[in-house]
Design a protein around this motif. Structure first.
Motif, PDB file in Angstrom:
ATOM      1  N   TYR A   1      56.866  49.160 -12.756  1.00 23.09           N
ATOM      2  CA  TYR A   1      56.960  49.294 -11.301  1.00 23.09           C
ATOM      3  C   TYR A   1      57.260  50.738 -10.918  1.00 23.09           C
ATOM      4  O   TYR A   1      56.675  51.289  -9.965  1.00 23.09           O
ATOM      5  CB  TYR A   1      58.066  48.385 -10.751  1.00 23.09           C
ATOM      6  N   TYR A   2      58.196  51.366 -11.640  1.00 22.65           N
ATOM      7  CA  TYR A   2      58.584  52.736 -11.322  1.00 22.65           C
ATOM      8  C   TYR A   2      57.408  53.691 -11.471  1.00 22.65           C
ATOM      9  O   TYR A   2      57.158  54.517 -10.585  1.00 22.65           O
ATOM     10  CB  TYR A   2      59.736  53.153 -12.237  1.00 22.65           C
ATOM     11  N   GLN A   3      56.685  53.568 -12.551  1.00 28.47           N
ATOM     12  CA  GLN A   3      55.542  54.463 -12.733  1.00 28.47           C
ATOM     13  C   GLN A   3      54.474  54.223 -11.675  1.00 28.47           C
ATOM     14  O   GLN A   3      53.803  55.172 -11.243  1.00 28.47           O
ATOM     15  CB  GLN A   3      54.980  54.324 -14.141  1.00 28.47           C
ATOM     16  N   ALA A   4      54.345  52.997 -11.225  1.00 26.58           N
ATOM     17  CA  ALA A   4      53.397  52.729 -10.131  1.00 26.58           C
ATOM     18  C   ALA A   4      53.848  53.437  -8.854  1.00 26.58           C
ATOM     19  O   ALA A   4      53.023  54.017  -8.127  1.00 26.58           O
ATOM     20  CB  ALA A   4      53.286  51.227  -9.887  1.00 26.58           C
ATOM     21  N   TYR A   5      55.149  53.420  -8.573  1.00 23.88           N
ATOM     22  CA  TYR A   5      55.665  54.143  -7.417  1.00 23.88           C
ATOM     23  C   TYR A   5      55.437  55.646  -7.567  1.00 23.88           C
ATOM     24  O   TYR A   5      55.077  56.336  -6.598  1.00 23.88           O
ATOM     25  CB  TYR A   5      57.158  53.876  -7.234  1.00 23.88           C
ATOM     26  N   LEU A   6      55.663  56.168  -8.769  1.00 22.04           N
ATOM     27  CA  LEU A   6      55.484  57.604  -8.987  1.00 22.04           C
ATOM     28  C   LEU A   6      54.042  58.036  -8.724  1.00 22.04           C
ATOM     29  O   LEU A   6      53.792  59.162  -8.287  1.00 22.04           O
ATOM     30  CB  LEU A   6      55.878  57.976 -10.418  1.00 22.04           C
ATOM     31  N   ARG A   7      53.114  57.152  -9.007  1.00 21.30           N
ATOM     32  CA  ARG A   7      51.704  57.475  -8.783  1.00 21.30           C
ATOM     33  C   ARG A   7      51.298  57.354  -7.319  1.00 21.30           C
ATOM     34  O   ARG A   7      50.316  57.974  -6.888  1.00 21.30           O
ATOM     35  CB  ARG A   7      50.814  56.562  -9.634  1.00 21.30           C
ATOM     36  N   SER A   8      52.031  56.564  -6.544  1.00 25.82           N
ATOM     37  CA  SER A   8      51.550  56.233  -5.193  1.00 25.82           C
ATOM     38  C   SER A   8      52.410  56.778  -4.058  1.00 25.82           C
ATOM     39  O   SER A   8      51.910  56.886  -2.925  1.00 25.82           O
ATOM     40  CB  SER A   8      51.462  54.708  -5.041  1.00 25.82           C
ATOM     41  N   GLU A   9      53.669  57.103  -4.326  1.00 25.33           N
ATOM     42  CA  GLU A   9      54.576  57.474  -3.243  1.00 25.33           C
ATOM     43  C   GLU A   9      54.810  58.988  -3.187  1.00 25.33           C
ATOM     44  O   GLU A   9      54.791  59.658  -4.219  1.00 25.33           O
ATOM     45  CB  GLU A   9      55.926  56.752  -3.404  1.00 25.33           C
ATOM     46  N   PRO A  10      55.058  59.535  -1.996  1.00 26.04           N
ATOM     47  CA  PRO A  10      55.372  60.963  -1.881  1.00 26.04           C
ATOM     48  C   PRO A  10      56.771  61.246  -2.415  1.00 26.04           C
ATOM     49  O   PRO A  10      57.745  60.639  -1.958  1.00 26.04           O
ATOM     50  CB  PRO A  10      55.292  61.226  -0.371  1.00 26.04           C
TER      51      PRO A  10
END
Length: 211
Positions: free
Chosen positions: A74-83
């Motif tokens: 989940y964290y890596q998905a956020y890192l790829r998608s969030e500013p």
């Protein structure tokens, strides 16, 4: 005057701490456990985090091991998608680079760190980076910052740590190094009474290190 600056990473150079919390919150929600933010911040000050609440809720270690992998995904998905950029960081580092040598001392895992910095400019100002795999005992233990001092061959007196969390501040204090705490909305309720300096942004560091 300071000749060496050791930067914490998450919350200081990139705005990632909220997303790490949300990844843990989402992983625990998958099994019906609510992650309380204020308790999480208190646990984090003691070097704990997401799984302290999971254990208190009766979640077993095998399940926690599985949830760690879920949380990391989940964290890596956020890192790829969030500013996650913090305004002014690169400019402040560029200005400081002509006055001090700099390094990053982070509890981030290497895989997360490399994902964060793919295509970013921050690391080009650093002599080296210490990630979680580079030392045995994490903050608030002093080992991470003492390891960085040894890598630089610098004295405590000529070094400044820059942190945004009570856990990191305690690590710096235990290592005997002055610490500037930068304002963070995520950790604003924590105890920073032991900080040598309080700043609102990294652009304020020049007046500290060249004083």
């Amino acid at each position: 005057m300071k000749s060496h600056v050791l930067f914490d990473h998450d919350g200081v150079l990139v705005d990632t701490e909220l997303w790490y919390f949300k990844a843990g919150e989402r992983a625990l929600a998958d099994i019906g456990v609510t992650l309380d933010r204020e308790r999480y911040l208190r646990d984090m000050s003691d070097g704990l985090g997401t799984w302290a609440q999971a254990r208190a809720a009766g979640v077993g270690e095998r399940t926690i091991d599985r949830l760690r992998r879920v949380r990391d995904d989940y964290y890596q998905a956020y890192l790829r998608s969030e500013p996650i950029e913090i305004e002014g960081v690169v400019e402040a580092l560029e200005e400081l680079s002509s006055h001090v040598r700099m390094a990053i001392v982070t509890t981030s895992k290497r895989s997360d760190f490399e994902l964060i910095h793919a295509g970013r400019q921050i690391t080009r100002f650093m002599d080296f980076v210490l990630v979680r795999e580079d030392y045995e005992r994490a903050k608030p233990h002093p080992e991470p910052y003492l390891t960085a001092l040894g890598r630089f061959g610098a004295s405590k007196e000529e070094t400044l740590v820059v942190e945004d969390s009570a856990r990191g501040l305690r690590s710096a204090v235990a290592a005997g190094i002055d610490c500037a705490v930068v304002r963070s909305d995520f950790t604003r309720t924590q105890d920073f009474s032991q900080a040598t300096h309080r700043i609102d942004a990294l652009g304020e560091l020049k007046r500290i290190v060249v004083a």
